[in-house]
Structure formats: C-alpha cells, structure tokens
Design a protein around this motif. Structure first.
Motif, PDB file in Angstrom:
ATOM      1  N   TYR A  87       0.832  -1.197   0.000  1.00 18.09           N
ATOM      2  CA  TYR A  87       0.000   0.000   0.000  1.00 18.09           C
ATOM      3  C   TYR A  87       0.872   1.255   0.000  1.00 18.09           C
ATOM      4  N   VAL A  88       0.318   2.321  -0.533  1.00 19.48           N
ATOM      5  CA  VAL A  88       0.974   3.633  -0.489  1.00 19.48           C
ATOM      6  C   VAL A  88       0.006   4.571   0.225  1.00 19.48           C
ATOM      7  N   PRO A  89       0.112   4.628   1.561  1.00 18.67           N
ATOM      8  CA  PRO A  89      -0.846   5.439   2.320  1.00 18.67           C
ATOM      9  C   PRO A  89      -0.646   6.929   2.070  1.00 18.67           C
ATOM     10  N   ASP A  90      -1.670   7.696   2.399  1.00 16.13           N
ATOM     11  CA  ASP A  90      -1.563   9.152   2.252  1.00 16.13           C
ATOM     12  C   ASP A  90      -0.507   9.708   3.189  1.00 16.13           C
ATOM     13  N   LEU A  91      -0.426   9.174   4.403  1.00  7.73           N
ATOM     14  CA  LEU A  91       0.631   9.545   5.341  1.00  7.73           C
ATOM     15  C   LEU A  91       1.040   8.296   6.127  1.00  7.73           C
ATOM     16  N   ALA A  92       2.331   8.129   6.298  1.00  6.50           N
ATOM     17  CA  ALA A  92       2.860   7.056   7.143  1.00  6.50           C
ATOM     18  C   ALA A  92       3.854   7.689   8.101  1.00  6.50           C
ATOM     19  N   VAL A  93       3.651   7.470   9.392  1.00  5.00           N
ATOM     20  CA  VAL A  93       4.603   7.937  10.399  1.00  5.00           C
ATOM     21  C   VAL A  93       5.442   6.737  10.786  1.00  5.00           C
ATOM     22  N   ALA A  94       6.746   6.865  10.579  1.00  7.28           N
ATOM     23  CA  ALA A  94       7.657   5.750  10.842  1.00  7.28           C
ATOM     24  C   ALA A  94       9.002   6.282  11.305  1.00  7.28           C
ATOM     25  N   PRO A  95       9.749   5.468  12.059  1.00  9.79           N
ATOM     26  CA  PRO A  95      11.093   5.883  12.462  1.00  9.79           C
ATOM     27  C   PRO A  95      11.981   6.103  11.234  1.00  9.79           C
ATOM     28  N   LYS A  96      12.725   7.197  11.241  1.00  4.24           N
ATOM     29  CA  LYS A  96      13.611   7.498  10.117  1.00  4.24           C
ATOM     30  C   LYS A  96      14.639   6.399   9.905  1.00  4.24           C
ATOM     31  N   GLU A  97      15.101   5.758  11.005  1.00  6.44           N
ATOM     32  CA  GLU A  97      16.118   4.723  10.867  1.00  6.44           C
ATOM     33  C   GLU A  97      15.610   3.543  10.046  1.00  6.44           C
ATOM     34  N   VAL A  98      14.331   3.224  10.132  1.00  8.15           N
ATOM     35  CA  VAL A  98      13.760   2.134   9.337  1.00  8.15           C
ATOM     36  C   VAL A  98      13.758   2.517   7.863  1.00  8.15           C
ATOM     37  N   VAL A  99      13.292   3.719   7.560  1.00  6.47           N
ATOM     38  CA  VAL A  99      13.224   4.180   6.179  1.00  6.47           C
ATOM     39  C   VAL A  99      14.626   4.224   5.573  1.00  6.47           C
ATOM     40  N   ARG A 100      15.588   4.699   6.334  1.00  3.15           N
ATOM     41  CA  ARG A 100      16.958   4.809   5.831  1.00  3.15           C
ATOM     42  C   ARG A 100      17.632   3.448   5.683  1.00  3.15           C
ATOM     43  N   ALA A 101      17.231   2.468   6.492  1.00  3.96           N
ATOM     44  CA  ALA A 101      17.870   1.146   6.461  1.00  3.96           C
ATOM     45  C   ALA A 101      17.319   0.252   5.348  1.00  3.96           C
ATOM     46  N   GLU A 102      16.070   0.473   4.943  1.00  2.00           N
ATOM     47  CA  GLU A 102      15.446  -0.378   3.923  1.00  2.00           C
ATOM     48  C   GLU A 102      15.925   0.020   2.530  1.00  2.00           C
ATOM     49  N   GLN A 103      16.281  -0.962   1.748  1.00  2.00           N
ATOM     50  CA  GLN A 103      16.648  -0.730   0.352  1.00  2.00           C
ATOM     51  C   GLN A 103      15.369  -0.711  -0.487  1.00  2.00           C
ATOM     52  N   GLY A 104      15.309   0.122  -1.486  1.00  2.00           N
ATOM     53  CA  GLY A 104      14.187   0.072  -2.418  1.00  2.00           C
ATOM     54  C   GLY A 104      13.116   1.097  -2.171  1.00  2.00           C
ATOM     55  N   ASP A 105      11.865   0.665  -2.403  1.00  2.00           N
ATOM     56  CA  ASP A 105      10.730   1.576  -2.490  1.00  2.00           C
ATOM     57  C   ASP A 105       9.713   1.457  -1.367  1.00  2.00           C
ATOM     58  N   PHE A 106       9.955   0.588  -0.388  1.00  2.08           N
ATOM     59  CA  PHE A 106       8.939   0.381   0.642  1.00  2.08           C
ATOM     60  C   PHE A 106       9.585  -0.121   1.927  1.00  2.08           C
ATOM     61  N   ILE A 107       8.775  -0.076   2.992  1.00  3.37           N
ATOM     62  CA  ILE A 107       9.181  -0.614   4.295  1.00  3.37           C
ATOM     63  C   ILE A 107       8.129  -1.645   4.714  1.00  3.37           C
ATOM     64  N   PRO A 108       8.443  -2.502   5.679  1.00  5.63           N
ATOM     65  CA  PRO A 108       7.391  -3.360   6.218  1.00  5.63           C
ATOM     66  C   PRO A 108       6.331  -2.481   6.905  1.00  5.63           C
ATOM     67  N   ALA A 109       5.066  -2.742   6.643  1.00 15.55           N
ATOM     68  CA  ALA A 109       4.009  -1.939   7.262  1.00 15.55           C
ATOM     69  C   ALA A 109       4.117  -1.954   8.781  1.00 15.55           C
ATOM     70  N   ALA A 110       4.581  -3.063   9.332  1.00 13.20           N
ATOM     71  CA  ALA A 110       4.695  -3.196  10.787  1.00 13.20           C
ATOM     72  C   ALA A 110       5.611  -2.150  11.405  1.00 13.20           C
ATOM     73  N   ALA A 111       6.487  -1.547  10.608  1.00 11.01           N
ATOM     74  CA  ALA A 111       7.415  -0.545  11.125  1.00 11.01           C
ATOM     75  C   ALA A 111       6.746   0.810  11.351  1.00 11.01           C
ATOM     76  N   ALA A 112       5.572   1.016  10.774  1.00 12.41           N
ATOM     77  CA  ALA A 112       4.872   2.298  10.915  1.00 12.41           C
ATOM     78  C   ALA A 112       4.244   2.424  12.302  1.00 12.41           C
ATOM     79  N   GLU A 113       4.259   3.630  12.831  1.00 13.02           N
ATOM     80  CA  GLU A 113       3.612   3.937  14.107  1.00 13.02           C
ATOM     81  C   GLU A 113       2.155   4.363  13.897  1.00 13.02           C
TER      82      GLU A 113
END
Length: 197
Positions: A87-113
């Motif tokens: 999914y590409v939500p309208d807004l996702a609040v997530a730790p910056k470290e997760v976004v920076r650590a993931e390669q590619g175009d997405f993160i695991p949804a479970a990482a979002a707050e």
C-alpha cells in the motif's frame, strides 16, 4: 481505476518478488498511485485538491507532536506480503532509521507507528475494508481513516489495538470534531478545516 490481476496466493518468496517487480515497473501517469491490494496491482488517479489539503492539515498537526527521529512520509510504500499487499498510504509515520535502512521503495508496514488514509471516490472501499484488515494484520498500532465519501457524510475514524486482521475503533466522529490520538502522539486532531470533496 484500472487493475492488473495477479495470482492472489502470492504471499512470499519468489512470487512476492515477482509481484513487487510488476508494481515497480507499472508505468502509470504522473501523480497516480500504484498499489498492490490483495494480489492485484491497482492504479488510482491523482488525489483532489481537498484530499491534498486534508493531508497537509494532518501532517502539520503531527509534526507538532512526533519525535525528531520519526518522519511523516506521503509516498512511502508499506508492505504486507501475508495479504498480498503493498500500500501507499496518504501519510505514514515511521522511524527514520527504518526508512533509511530499507533498500528500495517500501518498508514493512509493521514498522509504521501510524498510517493515515484519506478516501477518494475511487478507493474508498479499499481504504475502509481491505487496507484496514491489512494494516491490522501487519500490527500497525494506529490507523486513521479520513472518509470524505462515507455514506452518512464525512467521517474520521481512529482504529487501534490490532488483533489478527481486526482493529478496535478507538474514536469516531464527523468532520469538525476533534479526534484524540493516544500516546505516543497525545494529539487532539482538529478536523474543522477538513474539506469534503
């Protein structure tokens, strides 16, 4: 909205990788949202001005309360492979470290707050049913659904306490109400500026 049907049983391994590759290679017009919903690649038209304005209002409010090491992302893919979803939500609040650590175009949804979806006429059913179940199954703690297209008039619903693929409704109201987001946000979201499409 157009859709490309892919085998729904794809949930892991090479099948999931193939589905993600199709998602990445879908050539949609600029501004359109490409998602995988229950194993189907979908393309939705760009959001309306009212939709974008609501996203801006919510984002501004969230920036006042989130810690510096979290980000608010507007085009961040969130993956729920167990439901054949990206999914590409309208807004996702997530730790910056997760976004920076993931390669590619997405993160695991479970990482979002917190995930925020703002319905459009073309995607309201997905946001109300399929994505709610997907985010709950992924264990996203809070899901805020802003539904300008609700049958009884524009509504705001905060879901939380996910168990399996089901959330509990924590708060619900109509446009104009204040919706209290619990810790770690502790925010009374003012929806009086929300515009209905």
């Amino acid at each position: 909205m157009s859709a490309l049907t892919v085998d729904h049983s794809m949930a892991s391994g090479h099948e999931w990788d193939g589905l993600v590759r199709i998602w990445q290679e879908t050539d949609a017009p600029e501004g359109c949202k490409v998602e995988i919903i229950e194993g189907i690649v979908t393309v939705a038209p760009p959001p309306s001005n009212a939709h974008n304005d609501i996203a801006d209002e919510v984002q501004r409010s969230l920036y006042e309360v989130i810690p510096r090491h979290w980000g608010i992302y507007q085009t961040l893919g969130t993956a729920v492979p167990s439901r054949g979803g990206l999914y590409v939500p309208d807004l996702a609040v997530a730790p910056k470290e997760v976004v920076r650590a993931e390669q590619g175009d997405f993160i695991p949804a479970a990482a979002a707050e917190l995930i925020v979806e703002i319905t459009s006429k073309s995607n309201a059913t997905n946001d109300r049913i399929k994505k709610v179940a997907g985010y709950a199954q992924a264990g996203v703690p809070l899901y805020l659904l802003i539904d300008a297209w609700a049958p009884g008039g524009p509504t705001v619903t905060l879901y939380g306490e996910p168990q399996g693929s089901v959330y509990r409704v924590l708060r619900a109201g109509k446009f104009g109400d204040r919706i209290q987001l619990p810790e770690p946000f502790d925010l009374a979201l003012d929806t009086s500026e929300f515009l209905a499409d």
